[in-house]
Design an enzyme around this catalytic site. Structure first.
Site, PDB file in Angstrom:
ATOM      1  N   THR A  14     146.701  -2.180  15.762  1.00  0.00           N
ATOM      2  CA  THR A  14     145.797  -1.271  15.054  1.00  0.00           C
ATOM      3  C   THR A  14     145.074  -1.965  13.906  1.00  0.00           C
ATOM      4  OG1 THR A  14     147.219   0.578  15.579  1.00  0.00           O
ATOM      5  CG2 THR A  14     145.707   0.901  13.758  1.00  0.00           C
ATOM      6  N   ASP A  57     146.355  -4.368  22.167  1.00  0.00           N
ATOM      7  CA  ASP A  57     147.289  -3.325  21.754  1.00  0.00           C
ATOM      8  C   ASP A  57     148.680  -3.878  22.105  1.00  0.00           C
ATOM      9  OD1 ASP A  57     147.262   0.134  21.623  1.00  0.00           O
ATOM     10  OD2 ASP A  57     149.102  -0.962  22.120  1.00  0.00           O
ATOM     11  N   SER A  58     149.620  -3.771  21.192  1.00  0.00           N
ATOM     12  CA  SER A  58     150.899  -4.453  21.425  1.00  0.00           C
ATOM     13  C   SER A  58     151.705  -3.842  22.569  1.00  0.00           C
ATOM     14  CB  SER A  58     151.725  -4.524  20.146  1.00  0.00           C
ATOM     15  OG  SER A  58     152.352  -3.297  19.862  1.00  0.00           O
ATOM     16  N   THR A  89     152.276  -2.367  15.756  1.00  0.00           N
ATOM     17  CA  THR A  89     153.621  -1.949  15.347  1.00  0.00           C
ATOM     18  C   THR A  89     154.477  -1.472  16.531  1.00  0.00           C
ATOM     19  OG1 THR A  89     152.868   0.306  14.827  1.00  0.00           O
ATOM     20  CG2 THR A  89     152.866  -1.287  13.026  1.00  0.00           C
ATOM     21  N   ASP A  90     153.824  -1.062  17.636  1.00  0.00           N
ATOM     22  CA  ASP A  90     154.603  -0.465  18.735  1.00  0.00           C
ATOM     23  C   ASP A  90     155.683  -1.401  19.284  1.00  0.00           C
ATOM     24  OD1 ASP A  90     153.130   1.815  18.478  1.00  0.00           O
ATOM     25  OD2 ASP A  90     151.860   1.474  20.239  1.00  0.00           O
ATOM     26  N   TYR A 280     186.845   3.470  23.453  1.00  0.00           N
ATOM     27  CA  TYR A 280     187.236   4.507  24.414  1.00  0.00           C
ATOM     28  C   TYR A 280     187.528   3.879  25.781  1.00  0.00           C
ATOM     29  CZ  TYR A 280     185.456   8.088  21.229  1.00  0.00           C
ATOM     30  OH  TYR A 280     185.257   8.898  20.151  1.00  0.00           O
TER      31      TYR A 280
HETATM   32  N1  ASP Z   1     149.228   0.886  19.510  1.00  0.00           N
HETATM   33  C1  ASP Z   1     149.219   0.017  18.347  1.00  0.00           C
HETATM   34  C2  ASP Z   1     149.840  -1.303  18.722  1.00  0.00           C
HETATM   35  O1  ASP Z   1     151.038  -1.436  18.702  1.00  0.00           O
HETATM   36  C3  ASP Z   1     149.931   0.655  17.210  1.00  0.00           C
HETATM   37  C4  ASP Z   1     149.908  -0.116  15.932  1.00  0.00           C
HETATM   38  O2  ASP Z   1     149.417  -1.212  15.806  1.00  0.00           O
HETATM   39  O3  ASP Z   1     150.447   0.433  14.946  1.00  0.00           O
HETATM   40  O4  ASP Z   1     149.137  -2.222  19.049  1.00  0.00           O
END
Ligand code: ASP
Length: 333
Positions: A14, A57-58, A89-90, A280
């Protein structure tokens, strides 16, 4: 005093996007480098150079891009005091974890940053994030980190959990490395700068599966994944990594994969959880069948580490040893 030399590696996200006037959706700008170059104030504090790695876009990130990014850091490693990676960020947590395995024993920082609003739009968080990332890249830090909002987080401990200016990532199973502010505080448990011999291994396998268990999960799915030739499988278990072992038992599939030398790594579905296969019976049976515990690694770090490990070796005992060992601060022990 000479300004620290920082290299900004652009991977998209972004932070470098523009809004499509017809659809209203964000997409990579055609000249993202120009967007970031239009950013003179930071040059007062650091000498900033730009390198384009990818502009995507990531969501489109893949292990090949991780290799390209790691190779770019390696190529310019001796020429800079620190690196900043502008990234979506993704999938930032996956990429940061991947880089922490590809570039071990760092003497200087590799700082990932990004934003929720493009730099080109009013009120963008990108400007602050980029400024703090560049300033942190000149500080006494020597590991792969994330710098966003008000936090410095170890890269292989990060998880994206919110889309707000004050909180995008957190580090649920390891304390933050520092807080940005007046002044910026760096905690003692961060890795500090000192001369170390870089260990550079930029390759990743491409062929694993990540499966999330749910009540009623069909064990056949694991079988099918094995038949399709997966080199490794990560299973997100319940609670501390428990798995069904009565009806719909996945134990035969774990045994079968293990016999074929295919690692089954169990992680968990908790936000702040640690995988413990001896808590467990439902975990113990999986461990006895040959499953490897991801311990306190995030799922993101587990994915990156398994892909990295499989590029080094396909021998199950070696894979187990590497997965259970702390390589870059991704797990305790
Ligand atoms: N869709 C974007 C990405 O990860 C979101 C971001 O950058 O915050 O490229």
């Amino acid at each position: 005093m000479a300004r620290p030399k920082i290299c900004l590696l652009f991977c998209g996200g972004t932070i470098g996007m523009v809004r499509n006037s017809k659809t209203g959706a964000l997409q990579p700008a055609s000249s993202a480098i120009d967007i970031i170059r239009d950013f003179p104030e930071i040059q007062k504090y650091v000498q900033l150079d730009f390198k384009m790695v990818v502009d995507i876009d990531s969501s489109n990130m893949n292990p090949e891009n991780w290799t390209k990014l790691a190779e770019t850091v390696h190529k310019y490693y001796d020429q800079y005091d620190g690196f900043v990676v502008a990234h979506g960020t993704d999938t930032m947590a996956y990429s940061a974890a991947a880089l922490s395995f590809a570039l071990q024993n760092l003497s200087k920082p590799v700082i990932f940053t990004g934003s929720l609003i493009p730099l080109t739009e009013i009120g963008s968080d990108g400007r602050n994030n980029l400024i703090y990332a560049c300033l942190t890249a000149a500080m006494d830090v020597a590991e792969v980190c994330l710098v966003l909002a008000n936090k410095i987080i170890r890269g292989n401990r990060a998880k994206k959990y919110h889309e707000s200016f004050v909180a995008v990532f957190h580090s649920p199973s390891f304390p933050d490395l520092g807080e940005l502010g007046r002044p910026t505080v760096l905690h003692d448990w961060r890795k500090k700068r000192r001369k170390r011999k870089l260990s550079f291994n930029p390759n990743f396998d491409q062929n694993i599966s990540l499966l999330k268990l749910f009540p009623g999960f069909d064990p056949e799915i694991i079988q099918k994944v094995i038949e399709r030739g997966a080199h490794g499988i990560i299973i997100e278990g319940f609670g501390p990594g428990n798995v069904p072992f009565l009806e719909n038992s996945i134990i035969p599939q774990i045994e079968s994969a293990t016999k074929q030398g295919i690692p089954i790594v169990i992680t968990n579905q908790m936000e702040k959880g640690v995988t413990n296969l001896s808590a467990y019976e439902a975990g113990l049976v999986a461990a006895k069948a040959g499953a490897i515990s991801s311990k306190d690694m995030t799922t993101e770090a587990t994915v990156a580490k398994l892909l990295w490990t499989l590029a080094k070796t396909r021998k199950l005992p070696e894979i187990r040893k590497i997965m259970e060992k702390n390589l870059a601060g991704e797990l305790e022990g």
